[in-house]
Design a protein around this motif. Structure first.
Motif, PDB file in Angstrom:
ATOM      1  N   ASP A  31       0.850  -1.200   0.000  1.00  0.00           N
ATOM      2  CA  ASP A  31       0.000   0.000   0.000  1.00  0.00           C
ATOM      3  C   ASP A  31       0.875   1.236   0.000  1.00  0.00           C
ATOM      4  OD1 ASP A  31      -3.077   0.838   0.637  1.00  0.00           O
ATOM      5  OD2 ASP A  31      -1.670   2.263   1.532  1.00  0.00           O
ATOM      6  N   ASP A  32       0.465   2.237  -0.791  1.00  0.00           N
ATOM      7  CA  ASP A  32       1.310   3.434  -0.908  1.00  0.00           C
ATOM      8  C   ASP A  32       0.847   4.580  -0.014  1.00  0.00           C
ATOM      9  OD1 ASP A  32      -0.943   4.200  -2.287  1.00  0.00           O
ATOM     10  OD2 ASP A  32       0.050   4.509  -4.213  1.00  0.00           O
ATOM     11  N   THR A  39     -11.522   4.490   2.726  1.00  0.00           N
ATOM     12  CA  THR A  39     -11.835   3.765   3.957  1.00  0.00           C
ATOM     13  C   THR A  39     -11.612   4.629   5.188  1.00  0.00           C
ATOM     14  OG1 THR A  39     -11.223   1.718   2.851  1.00  0.00           O
ATOM     15  CG2 THR A  39     -11.259   1.665   5.258  1.00  0.00           C
ATOM     16  N   ILE A  45     -21.918   3.594   7.623  1.00  0.00           N
ATOM     17  CA  ILE A  45     -23.240   2.961   7.626  1.00  0.00           C
ATOM     18  C   ILE A  45     -23.132   1.567   7.012  1.00  0.00           C
ATOM     19  CG2 ILE A  45     -25.625   3.141   6.802  1.00  0.00           C
ATOM     20  CD1 ILE A  45     -25.073   6.213   6.503  1.00  0.00           C
ATOM     21  N   GLY A 338     -17.769   2.447  -4.517  1.00  0.00           N
ATOM     22  CA  GLY A 338     -18.460   3.733  -4.430  1.00  0.00           C
ATOM     23  C   GLY A 338     -18.839   4.096  -3.004  1.00  0.00           C
TER      24      GLY A 338
HETATM   25  C1  LIG Z   1     -17.178  10.507   2.853  1.00  0.00           C
HETATM   26  C2  LIG Z   1     -17.413   9.033   2.628  1.00  0.00           C
HETATM   27  C3  LIG Z   1     -18.460   8.408   3.294  1.00  0.00           C
HETATM   28  C4  LIG Z   1     -18.677   7.035   3.097  1.00  0.00           C
HETATM   29  N1  LIG Z   1     -19.662   6.414   3.813  1.00  0.00           N
HETATM   30  C5  LIG Z   1     -19.857   5.086   3.685  1.00  0.00           C
HETATM   31  C6  LIG Z   1     -20.832   4.420   4.474  1.00  0.00           C
HETATM   32  O1  LIG Z   1     -21.497   5.028   5.306  1.00  0.00           O
HETATM   33  N2  LIG Z   1     -21.030   3.083   4.276  1.00  0.00           N
HETATM   34  C7  LIG Z   1     -20.313   2.385   3.372  1.00  0.00           C
HETATM   35  O2  LIG Z   1     -20.553   1.183   3.234  1.00  0.00           O
HETATM   36  N3  LIG Z   1     -19.342   2.984   2.625  1.00  0.00           N
HETATM   37  C8  LIG Z   1     -19.112   4.316   2.751  1.00  0.00           C
HETATM   38  N4  LIG Z   1     -18.175   4.954   1.992  1.00  0.00           N
HETATM   39  C9  LIG Z   1     -17.516   4.208   0.920  1.00  0.00           C
HETATM   40  C10 LIG Z   1     -16.321   3.421   1.389  1.00  0.00           C
HETATM   41  O3  LIG Z   1     -15.566   4.174   2.293  1.00  0.00           O
HETATM   42  C11 LIG Z   1     -15.491   3.019   0.173  1.00  0.00           C
HETATM   43  O4  LIG Z   1     -16.278   2.414  -0.818  1.00  0.00           O
HETATM   44  C12 LIG Z   1     -14.409   2.009   0.573  1.00  0.00           C
HETATM   45  O5  LIG Z   1     -13.701   2.481   1.680  1.00  0.00           O
HETATM   46  C13 LIG Z   1     -13.459   1.744  -0.581  1.00  0.00           C
HETATM   47  O6  LIG Z   1     -12.431   0.916  -0.092  1.00  0.00           O
HETATM   48  P1  LIG Z   1     -11.226   0.481  -1.032  1.00  0.00           P
HETATM   49  O7  LIG Z   1     -10.376  -0.410  -0.242  1.00  0.00           O
HETATM   50  O8  LIG Z   1     -11.762  -0.006  -2.336  1.00  0.00           O
HETATM   51  O9  LIG Z   1     -10.473   1.847  -1.392  1.00  0.00           O
HETATM   52  P2  LIG Z   1      -9.574   2.783  -0.446  1.00  0.00           P
HETATM   53  O10 LIG Z   1     -10.056   2.775   0.936  1.00  0.00           O
HETATM   54  O11 LIG Z   1      -9.463   4.098  -1.129  1.00  0.00           O
HETATM   55  O12 LIG Z   1      -8.172   2.066  -0.426  1.00  0.00           O
HETATM   56  C14 LIG Z   1      -7.389   1.935  -1.592  1.00  0.00           C
HETATM   57  C15 LIG Z   1      -5.937   1.828  -1.136  1.00  0.00           C
HETATM   58  O13 LIG Z   1      -5.143   1.396  -2.219  1.00  0.00           O
HETATM   59  C16 LIG Z   1      -3.910   2.108  -2.178  1.00  0.00           C
HETATM   60  N5  LIG Z   1      -3.337   2.044  -3.525  1.00  0.00           N
HETATM   61  C17 LIG Z   1      -3.900   2.434  -4.683  1.00  0.00           C
HETATM   62  N6  LIG Z   1      -3.102   2.139  -5.724  1.00  0.00           N
HETATM   63  C18 LIG Z   1      -2.000   1.546  -5.218  1.00  0.00           C
HETATM   64  C19 LIG Z   1      -0.820   1.006  -5.789  1.00  0.00           C
HETATM   65  N7  LIG Z   1      -0.601   0.983  -7.114  1.00  0.00           N
HETATM   66  N8  LIG Z   1       0.107   0.481  -4.962  1.00  0.00           N
HETATM   67  C20 LIG Z   1      -0.076   0.477  -3.622  1.00  0.00           C
HETATM   68  N9  LIG Z   1      -1.199   0.961  -3.031  1.00  0.00           N
HETATM   69  C21 LIG Z   1      -2.147   1.481  -3.818  1.00  0.00           C
HETATM   70  C22 LIG Z   1      -4.313   3.500  -1.714  1.00  0.00           C
HETATM   71  O14 LIG Z   1      -3.237   4.215  -1.173  1.00  0.00           O
HETATM   72  C23 LIG Z   1      -5.369   3.150  -0.665  1.00  0.00           C
HETATM   73  O15 LIG Z   1      -4.770   2.982   0.608  1.00  0.00           O
HETATM   74  C24 LIG Z   1     -17.888   6.308   2.183  1.00  0.00           C
HETATM   75  C25 LIG Z   1     -16.829   6.942   1.536  1.00  0.00           C
HETATM   76  C26 LIG Z   1     -16.574   8.290   1.763  1.00  0.00           C
HETATM   77  C27 LIG Z   1     -15.415   8.946   1.072  1.00  0.00           C
END
Ligand SMILES: Cc1cc2nc3c(=O)[nH]c(=O)nc-3n(C[C@H](O)[C@H](O)[C@H](O)COP(=O)(O)OP(=O)(O)OC[C@H]3O[C@@H](n4cnc5c(N)ncnc54)[C@H](O)[C@@H]3O)c2cc1C
Length: 378
Positions: A31-32, A39, A45, A338
């Protein structure tokens, strides 16, 4: 299989890593840590019922995701991680005008059918509440609210804590971590390694879980992943007496929820054209506060704690991208969650791990890769 490298340690990657490690599979997580990890900003929720109808497949998946949480939380507790933040608070969808009030019965009927079909996890049946009952049960709510859907099964979590606990358990089970950007290396149609600044990590399987940054990883491998960053600005305040509030959703996408210590999370902007800009804006904050006040007017008196900004990995059709990448042996994708990733991604992690372990897994067909290949918004 020799080793799996998970690229991205948001909730999608951390879940996959934990589930893989617990199966005894050799896992490395890369992770970068760039600013904007969704997250870390997520409201928290965890709800299986949406305001608008979804496909039967998506509904089934959402319920399975919420049931998965119960199992996950039990495992956290068994490992001594009792400060997991998960709580079943129940949730309201509140009607602010006659048009929304007219939808309350429809949502209750739909939610009741879904709960009957998929189970309530013992929490109880959805019902409609009128303004008198609302005022009695939740005195902080605005008296302008005309009625609401009450869904007892709605829960909430702090995404940062859930992610940290997943990583803690993953490492306890043998996973290792590497800080920095990872790039998946494919040769002859087969995953071979993940390249980082610190060196090349040999592997035969990779999980692409890079959140909003996932498209660039896919592009490097020659396929399109139509996920784009959707900025969310979300406010944390302290409001005396608020700990007892349930999750409160409006019909127009605004919401608030509470954690112990009277911490209230008020959300959130959904900014379609933010690109990767993670700055907070005056307009965004003003919008969040204005919308929050329509739900709980005394937010005016709340103490400001912090503003969080995250980039949701959004897809055009609202469904994630989950499953094996066609044409590349050993590549799995888990992204595009999303606004619902905290709800949906932990269960996805368990499915990905099972598929990698060679178990028979049917990923939802509407989450398939290869759909909607329009370019990402910048
Ligand atoms: C304001 C807000 C409110 C929300 N509320 C809710 C809610 O109430 N309920 C719900 O279910 N969801 C909610 N969500 C949505 C939820 O937070 C996201 O859908 C979820 O966290 C996405 O997780 P992820 O692991 O896919 O992405 P992220 O959490 O963005 O993690 C991706 C990770 O990958 C790393 N990365 C990317 N590319 C590379 C690479 N090439 N090499 C190394 N590392 C890399 C990034 O640094 C990051 O740490 C909300 C989101 C936001 C912004």
């Amino acid at each position: 299989m020799t080793r799996v490298v998970v690229v991205g340690a948001g909730i999608a990657g951390a879940s996959a890593a934990y589930e893989l490690a617990r199966k005894g599979i050799d896992v490395v997580v890369v992770d970068d840590g760039v600013p904007g990890r969704a997250t870390s900003a997520g409201a928290g929720i965890v709800s299986p019922v949406a305001v608008s109808p979804l496909s039967a497949e998506r509904d089934a998946y959402s319920f399975a995701s919420c049931v998965h949480y119960l199992d996950l939380i039990q495992r956290f507790e068994a490992e001594g991680l009792t400060d997991h933040s998960y709580g079943v608070t129940g949730g309201l969808i509140v009607a602010m005008d006659e048009a929304e009030l007219a939808q309350v019965d429809e949502v209750v009927a739909r939610a009741t059918t879904l709960v009957a079909e998929h189970g309530t996890r013992g929490a109880g049946q959805p019902v409609a509440l009128d303004r008198v009952e609302l005022a009695k049960r939740f005195p902080l709510l605005s008296l302008d609210i005309l009625g609401a859907v009450w869904s007892p099964e709605v829960a909430r979590v702090d995404g940062r804590i859930i992610r940290e606990h997943l990583m803690t358990l993953a490492t306890r089970a043998g996973a290792t971590t590497v800080d920095g950007r990872g790039s998946i290396v494919v040769d002859g149609g087969q995953v071979r390694a993940v390249q980082t600044k610190a060196g090349r990590i040999e592997c035969d399987t990779a999980v692409l879980a890079g959140g909003a940054w996932s498209p660039e990883l896919a592009e490097e491998l020659g396929f399109a992943l139509p996920v784009y960053p959707q900025r969310g600005q979300i406010l944390h305040v302290r409001l005396p007496g608020a700990s007892e509030l349930p999750v409160v959703n409006g019909f127009r996408g605004h919401y608030l929820l509470a954690f112990p210590g009277d911490r209230v999370v008020v959300g959130a902007t959904r900014e379609e054209h933010s690109g990767f800009d993670t700055r907070a804006t005056a307009g965004g904050v003003a919008q969040v506060i204005a919308n929050g006040r329509t739900l709980v007017p005394s937010l005016d008196q709340a103490e400001w704690l912090e503003l969080r900004v995250g980039l949701r990995p959004a897809s055009r059709d609202g469904d994630p991208f989950l499953g094996q990448a066609p044409g590349i042996d050993g590549l799995f994708v888990s992204t595009g969650y999303g606004p619902q990733g905290l709800t949906l991604a932990p269960y996805a992690g368990s499915l990905v791990a099972s598929a990698i372990a060679g178990e028979d897994v049917a990923f939802p067909s509407s989450f398939a890769l290869g759909r909607g290949t329009e370019p990402a918004l910048q």
